[in-house]
Write an enzyme that holds these catalytic residues in place. Sequence first.
Site, short mmCIF file in Angstrom:
data_model
loop_
_atom_site.label_atom_id
_atom_site.label_comp_id
_atom_site.label_asym_id
_atom_site.label_seq_id
_atom_site.Cartn_x
_atom_site.Cartn_y
_atom_site.Cartn_z
N GLN A 94 16.92 106.74 -1.53
CA GLN A 94 17.28 108.30 -1.49
C GLN A 94 17.61 108.98 -0.39
OE1 GLN A 94 15.02 110.69 -0.95
NE2 GLN A 94 16.50 112.48 -1.26
N ARG A 131 9.34 126.68 -2.37
CA ARG A 131 8.18 125.61 -2.92
C ARG A 131 6.85 126.43 -2.73
NH1 ARG A 131 10.50 120.54 -1.78
NH2 ARG A 131 12.81 120.69 -2.57
N HIS A 225 14.72 118.14 -10.01
CA HIS A 225 13.97 117.87 -8.57
C HIS A 225 12.48 118.03 -8.60
CE1 HIS A 225 15.23 117.89 -4.01
NE2 HIS A 225 13.80 117.81 -4.01
#
Length: 336
Positions: A94, A131, A225
């Site tokens: 990834q 976040r 995600h």
Amino acid sequence: MEDCKKAFKRYRLRPRMLRDVANRQFSTSVLGHPVSFPICISPTAGQGFADIEGDKATAKAAESLNTIMIVSNCAFFTYKDISLAAPNAMLWFQMHLYKDRAVTRFLVTHAERAGFKAVVITVDAPVIGNRRGMKRGVMMAPREKYRMVNYYDPNNPEIRSAIANGDISLWEYATDQLVTTETWDGIKWLRGITKLPIVVKGVLTGNSAIEAVQAGVDAILVSAHGGRQLDGVLATIDALPEVVKAIKGSGVEVYMDGGVRMGTDVFKALALGARTVFLGRPILWGLANDGENGVKKVLEIVRDEFSLTMALTGCSKLDDIKASMVVHESQYLSKL
């Protein structure tokens, strides 16, 4: 991510009775590669925080159970180290499309040489989302100690010098490489530098799925995600049918991750069109609990629950799982 888990509960199963389910077969193929069951491993960063062997332990678990592991670009070990630890594992890698195309090219070449079988491009992070957990200090390890060794060319003296002198951490370097101006042309460029299959991760709508197909991808991973990028997005199980319908007949495979915790979740995802599901957080929980064996145990638990679900819904093979066997609860509630 809580929304993704809750969303699964809103889908109800419609089992068929009196079917011969004595022998259940759930092996399949993903991008032409055989896997033992339709449950694979999503890329998760920071595995070295969970276990000293980190990504290598997870790769060994994937190898032993014959399933796919997507290795995060934020791995604690190089692609080569992970590949050597599990030489027969089916590994994908990834990454993002980075500002410095030389970095992107280096990563692709690095992974190809290590024997990886596909490249997974995260497309839902032109910038890092809000976040909150990280801001609260949930992730306490210093960024400079986070050995995201696959983020940069270790032979680039300027980058090595900047990191060594403390001018920039690997995390800062990596996030600075994200591109807010990136378009689907970047996927077309990538198609020109590698013969590996390209999977895009982070698609949640039919329109984006069509654009991905037009750009030349081989598969789409419906993903939010881990619920960390954007509040209020669709739960992946809710987005899945739209994506599947939009590209039906294209030959492009569709997978999903997000909120998968039980075998019934796997069944629902396959019924709604996913070829396989990918697990993220549960893999980290298993890794933190008992390293390689913990990851294997997590996969085995979900696999066995899926097998049980097949039996109780009257399915002996994957082709028996039909969309008509799963219904959203709103179809019942609307009639009350």
